[in-house]
Design a protein around this motif. Sequence first.
Motif, PDB file in Angstrom:
ATOM      1  N   LYS A 148       0.680   7.546  -2.356  1.00 32.29           N
ATOM      2  CA  LYS A 148       1.093   8.535  -3.348  1.00 32.29           C
ATOM      3  C   LYS A 148       0.019   9.605  -3.405  1.00 32.29           C
ATOM      4  O   LYS A 148      -1.164   9.321  -3.291  1.00 32.29           O
ATOM      5  CB  LYS A 148       1.241   7.899  -4.730  1.00 32.29           C
ATOM      6  N   ALA A 149       0.433  10.819  -3.608  1.00 29.07           N
ATOM      7  CA  ALA A 149      -0.518  11.925  -3.736  1.00 29.07           C
ATOM      8  C   ALA A 149      -1.267  11.777  -5.061  1.00 29.07           C
ATOM      9  O   ALA A 149      -0.667  11.491  -6.096  1.00 29.07           O
ATOM     10  CB  ALA A 149       0.215  13.257  -3.695  1.00 29.07           C
ATOM     11  N   GLN A 150      -2.566  11.954  -4.990  1.00 33.59           N
ATOM     12  CA  GLN A 150      -3.390  11.880  -6.190  1.00 33.59           C
ATOM     13  C   GLN A 150      -3.695  13.295  -6.659  1.00 33.59           C
ATOM     14  O   GLN A 150      -3.950  14.185  -5.848  1.00 33.59           O
ATOM     15  CB  GLN A 150      -4.704  11.147  -5.888  1.00 33.59           C
ATOM     16  N   LYS A 151      -3.684  13.498  -7.950  1.00 31.52           N
ATOM     17  CA  LYS A 151      -4.011  14.802  -8.511  1.00 31.52           C
ATOM     18  C   LYS A 151      -5.269  14.666  -9.353  1.00 31.52           C
ATOM     19  O   LYS A 151      -5.405  13.725 -10.124  1.00 31.52           O
ATOM     20  CB  LYS A 151      -2.873  15.322  -9.391  1.00 31.52           C
ATOM     21  N   LEU A 152      -6.157  15.621  -9.180  1.00 30.51           N
ATOM     22  CA  LEU A 152      -7.362  15.680  -9.986  1.00 30.51           C
ATOM     23  C   LEU A 152      -7.197  16.762 -11.033  1.00 30.51           C
ATOM     24  O   LEU A 152      -6.623  17.817 -10.771  1.00 30.51           O
ATOM     25  CB  LEU A 152      -8.582  15.983  -9.117  1.00 30.51           C
ATOM     26  N   GLU A 153      -7.722  16.495 -12.212  1.00 30.21           N
ATOM     27  CA  GLU A 153      -7.662  17.460 -13.293  1.00 30.21           C
ATOM     28  C   GLU A 153      -9.068  17.690 -13.815  1.00 30.21           C
ATOM     29  O   GLU A 153      -9.769  16.728 -14.158  1.00 30.21           O
ATOM     30  CB  GLU A 153      -6.767  16.929 -14.411  1.00 30.21           C
TER      31      GLU A 153
ATOM     32  N   CYS B 211       0.818  -1.210   0.000  1.00 30.80           N
ATOM     33  CA  CYS B 211       0.000   0.000   0.000  1.00 30.80           C
ATOM     34  C   CYS B 211       0.853   1.262   0.000  1.00 30.80           C
ATOM     35  O   CYS B 211       0.818   2.031   0.953  1.00 30.80           O
ATOM     36  CB  CYS B 211      -0.927   0.007   1.216  1.00 30.80           C
TER      37      CYS B 211
END
Length: 97
Positions: free
Chosen positions: A21-26, A18
Amino acid sequence: MKTTLLFGLMLFLISGLCPLKAQKLEKVWEISDGLKTPESVLFDAERAIIYVSNINGNPTEKNGVGFISILNADGSMKEPEWVKNLNAPKGMAVYDG
């Protein structure tokens, strides 16, 4: 001893399986024209359309001015008032196709 070994093994597996990681939204698209107090959204993958319930007023009032809109998958308006004369519609589902 067994408890310590088991705890160590579990911690190792969790940390290895697990990774955080940082998730990015676009933002792909947005729409506001034609919608009046949108409440629920439902994507129909089979038809590639999006249903949006529009309260259009007080959410508890039975005023008959609510409606359901249909958007295309790219966010463009397909049918602004597909179903009309509803009383503050909330929630969305597709039943039997």
